[in-house]
Design a protein around this motif. Structure first.
Motif, PDB file in Angstrom:
ATOM      1  N   GLY A 141       8.993  -7.768  -1.296  1.00  0.00           N
ATOM      2  CA  GLY A 141       7.513  -8.402  -1.373  1.00  0.00           C
ATOM      3  C   GLY A 141       6.863  -8.067  -0.369  1.00  0.00           C
ATOM      4  O   GLY A 141       5.429  -8.059   0.131  1.00  0.00           O
ATOM      5  N   PHE A 142       7.480  -7.952   0.894  1.00  0.00           N
ATOM      6  CA  PHE A 142       6.723  -7.853   2.647  1.00  0.00           C
ATOM      7  C   PHE A 142       5.535  -7.040   2.382  1.00  0.00           C
ATOM      8  O   PHE A 142       4.460  -6.610   2.475  1.00  0.00           O
ATOM      9  N   ALA A 143       6.797  -5.909   1.880  1.00  0.00           N
ATOM     10  CA  ALA A 143       6.152  -4.207   1.818  1.00  0.00           C
ATOM     11  C   ALA A 143       4.006  -4.271   0.998  1.00  0.00           C
ATOM     12  O   ALA A 143       3.513  -3.951   1.083  1.00  0.00           O
ATOM     13  N   ASP A 144       4.825  -5.086  -0.211  1.00  0.00           N
ATOM     14  CA  ASP A 144       3.511  -4.670  -1.104  1.00  0.00           C
ATOM     15  C   ASP A 144       2.182  -6.048  -0.853  1.00  0.00           C
ATOM     16  O   ASP A 144       1.214  -5.820  -1.420  1.00  0.00           O
ATOM     17  N   SER A 199       1.251  -3.200   2.976  1.00  0.00           N
ATOM     18  CA  SER A 199       0.633  -1.968   2.095  1.00  0.00           C
ATOM     19  C   SER A 199      -0.983  -2.361   2.528  1.00  0.00           C
ATOM     20  O   SER A 199      -1.728  -1.656   3.011  1.00  0.00           O
ATOM     21  N   GLY A 200      -1.295  -3.741   2.699  1.00  0.00           N
ATOM     22  CA  GLY A 200      -2.682  -4.242   3.086  1.00  0.00           C
ATOM     23  C   GLY A 200      -2.842  -3.967   4.294  1.00  0.00           C
ATOM     24  O   GLY A 200      -4.185  -3.380   4.588  1.00  0.00           O
ATOM     25  N   MET A 201      -1.924  -4.130   5.275  1.00  0.00           N
ATOM     26  CA  MET A 201      -2.361  -3.377   7.062  1.00  0.00           C
ATOM     27  C   MET A 201      -2.256  -2.336   6.911  1.00  0.00           C
ATOM     28  O   MET A 201      -3.548  -1.778   7.618  1.00  0.00           O
ATOM     29  N   PRO A 222      -0.995  -5.142  -2.733  1.00  0.00           N
ATOM     30  CA  PRO A 222      -1.195  -6.763  -1.972  1.00  0.00           C
ATOM     31  C   PRO A 222      -2.644  -7.072  -2.146  1.00  0.00           C
ATOM     32  O   PRO A 222      -3.309  -6.811  -3.447  1.00  0.00           O
ATOM     33  N   VAL A 223      -2.661  -8.557  -2.410  1.00  0.00           N
ATOM     34  CA  VAL A 223      -3.294  -9.726  -2.961  1.00  0.00           C
ATOM     35  C   VAL A 223      -4.829  -9.745  -2.530  1.00  0.00           C
ATOM     36  O   VAL A 223      -6.068 -10.066  -3.116  1.00  0.00           O
ATOM     37  N   PHE A 224      -4.536  -9.645  -1.359  1.00  0.00           N
ATOM     38  CA  PHE A 224      -6.013  -9.071  -0.023  1.00  0.00           C
ATOM     39  C   PHE A 224      -5.985  -8.123   0.337  1.00  0.00           C
ATOM     40  O   PHE A 224      -4.770  -7.952   1.026  1.00  0.00           O
ATOM     41  N   CYS A 225      -6.713  -6.822  -0.461  1.00  0.00           N
ATOM     42  CA  CYS A 225      -6.757  -6.013   0.717  1.00  0.00           C
ATOM     43  C   CYS A 225      -7.953  -5.372   0.841  1.00  0.00           C
ATOM     44  O   CYS A 225      -9.390  -5.724   0.633  1.00  0.00           O
TER      45      CYS A 225
END
Length: 211
Positions: A58-61, A65-67, A83-86
């Motif tokens: 969950g943290f990774a996705d 991943s967004g960062m 990521p929800v926000f990318c």
């Protein structure tokens, strides 16, 4: 799950042969038996124990991943989530129909239903903010849109599973002979899951045996 490994094994050589000078980073589990001999494709290994953990996944996705995406031009997520926000265009593959099947949701127990609901909500929000959503068939896109009102149909694209026709045919263009003698044999290749309808297959075999 959902055919992502098959996507990766076919994607690697395609990226190597792709025109242009782009380079690619692929995040894969440490146990996945794929390799890259090209400087254009770098494999970033993710330890299996972390990949299996819902918390780490969950943290990774959702966050990491967004960062990481800030230094790339596009992010492709093959595993239904992302990521929800990318900060860059996000192409999200949806290959697991279980999250969008009311019949399947009704067939599982309460605990499994709650877990599925959380994963489903995550997938829906990721699709809502993604640039493009890819499904392996038009029917699956219709299934998602029917089960998840509010998603934008124009985001969906269908990318059918491809194959090399030459590998399935003999020199004369006919299906190759597998050398199986005796009674007809049935090969059913699938993940051993209840939702794959193994029960229906076994009942059908019993009927065929008596007919």
């Amino acid at each position: 799950m959902g055919g992502a490994l098959r996507h990766v094994t076919n994607l690697l050589p395609a990226l190597v042969e792709a025109p242009g000078s782009h380079t690619y980073d692929l995040l894969v589990r440490s146990s996945v038996a794929v390799a890259s001999t090209s400087g254009r494709v770098r494999l970033i290994r993710w330890k299996d124990d972390r990949a299996r953990s819902a918390l780490h996944r969950g943290f990774a996705d959702l966050i990491a991943s967004g960062m990481r995406a800030r230094k790339y031009e596009v992010l492709v997520s093959l595993m239904n989530f992302g990521p929800v926000f990318c900060p860059i265009p996000h192409i999200l593959f949806q290959c697991n129909a279980l999250y969008y099947s009311p019949r399947y949701r009704a067939s599982i127990d309460r605990v499994a239903r709650m877990e599925l609901a959380l994963r489903r909500r995550w997938a829906i929000e990721a699709m809502r903010h993604a640039h493009t959503v890819v499904t392996p068939s038009g029917a699956m896109a219709e299934m998602i849109l029917e089960d998840c009102p509010g998603l934008a149909p124009q985001k969906f694209r269908t990318l059918y599973h491809g194959f090399e026709s030459a590998t399935l045919c003999g020199a004369e263009g006919e299906a190759p002979y597998f050398g199986i003698a005796g009674s007809p044999k049935l090969l059913y290749t699938a993940h051993l899951g209840r939702y794959k309808n193994f029960e229906v297959l076994l009942r059908a075999l019993a009927i065929l045996k008596t007919s």
